[in-house]
Write a protein that holds these residues in place. Structure first.
Motif: not given
Length: 325
Positions: A195-213, A273-277
């Motif tokens: 409960g110290e943070r509201g959510h976790v950010a996932v930066n990029g879901t379209d990578y060439p990996t099994a689940d996109g992250t 969210g989007a990928r980080r550079p």
């Protein structure tokens, strides 16, 4: 042996210091407490509060057999914004340490290096002979120290080992991650669970990996500490050796979050969210060299166990009003 541990009040340094004490060594911790915590220093260690540049020479002159060097700045974003802090605080201070070691006749050092020296690799898993081309001042400052170690080995007979970490997590003997500015995925996700943070950010879901992250290699801090004790025994006069430390297997961001949900029993909201550079799709270590030459075997390779230990530290710390180390 009588061993100086610089940065021994920090996360990794304190765990290694604890393992050294358990192994029967006489340990002196030097730390300026800028990011470390006095309560993390293991019982049985002598403690000197101060910086490497200012105080290492006096400690070494008191009689030291070997140095384990952890003291450093390690925030990638800060290194980009203020690179001078990293050239001075990491590279400059390490050069001063090496000169103080030479003056005191201390001939062995194990250095806390980083996979950041490789930058964006051409392939995975990453071997020690991969090109060194750091993408940030943080990585560049560490690569420069590796070069200095190699030169001191060549010119002065120093026995040096650089251990290049990938992602370190977990906890050991009441010591876990406690950073004012938290940038590591597992503790961030656990902060969401508590409960110290509201959510976790996932930066990029379209990578060439099994689940996109993104996929990263996670190593338990206790396994990392074991590698330091083995490296200490393998310091060879006149040689600079380099070893990657990782599990050799990767876990995706989604796998980490899902395992944190399983361990904690909390839902852990996430926002995609989007990928980080500059974020490579896969960063995984080839640790064959450490296994064959050091005899190092990670004994806690499972992601569930790594996270369970980190969560136990996190909840125990919260129960007493704040992390103990």
């Amino acid at each position: 042996m009588r061993i100086l541990v610089t940065g021994g009040a920090g996360y990794i340094g304190s765990v290694v210091a604890a393992r050294l004490v358990e192994a029967g060594h006489d340990v002196v911790v030097l730390d300026d407490l800028s990011t470390g915590h006095r309560t993390a220093v293991p019982g049985g260690c002598a403690f000197v509060e101060g910086g490497v540049r200012e105080h290492a020479a006096a400690v070494l002159a008191g009689g030291i057999d070997a140095v384990l060097h952890f003291a450093a700045k390690s925030l990638v974003a800060e290194s980009v914004a203020r690179p001078e802090l990293y050239w001075s605080g990491n590279t400059g201070a390490s050069l001063a340490l090496l000169e103080a070691m030479r003056a005191a006749g201390v001939g062995r050092i194990v250095f806390s290096s980083t996979a950041a020296v490789y930058g964006e690799p051409d392939s995975a898993p990453i071997r020690e002979d991969a090109p060194v081309r750091p993408a940030t001042p943080y990585g560049a400052s560490k690569a420069a120290i590796d070069t200095a170690l190699a030169e001191h080995a060549r010119m002065h007979g120093l026995g040096a080992v650089s251990l290049r970490y990938f992602n370190v997590a977990g906890a050991y003997a009441g010591r876990g991650e406690r950073h004012t500015t938290e940038t590591h995925l597992i503790p961030i996700v656990l902060q969401v669970a508590s409960g110290e943070r509201g959510h976790v950010a996932v930066n990029g879901t379209d990578y060439p990996t099994a689940d996109g992250t993104c996929v990263r290699d996670y190593i338990h801090v206790a396994d990392l500490a074991d590698a330091h004790l083995l490296a200490l025994e393998h310091c060879t006069p006149g040689e600079h050796q380099v070893f990657n430390l990782g599990n050799g297997a990767g876990f995706s961001v989604r796998e980490v979050i899902d395992t944190c949900r399983e361990v904690t029993g909390h839902p852990i909201p996430q926002v995609d969210g989007a990928r980080r550079p500059g974020d490579p799709a896969v960063l995984v270590a080839a640790s064959d060299l450490a296994r064959s030459r050091l005899g190092w075997i990670p004994r806690r390779p499972g992601l569930h166990g790594i996270i369970a230990d980190a969560w136990a530290f996190h909840t125990a710390s919260a129960a007493v009003g704040g992390p103990a180390a």
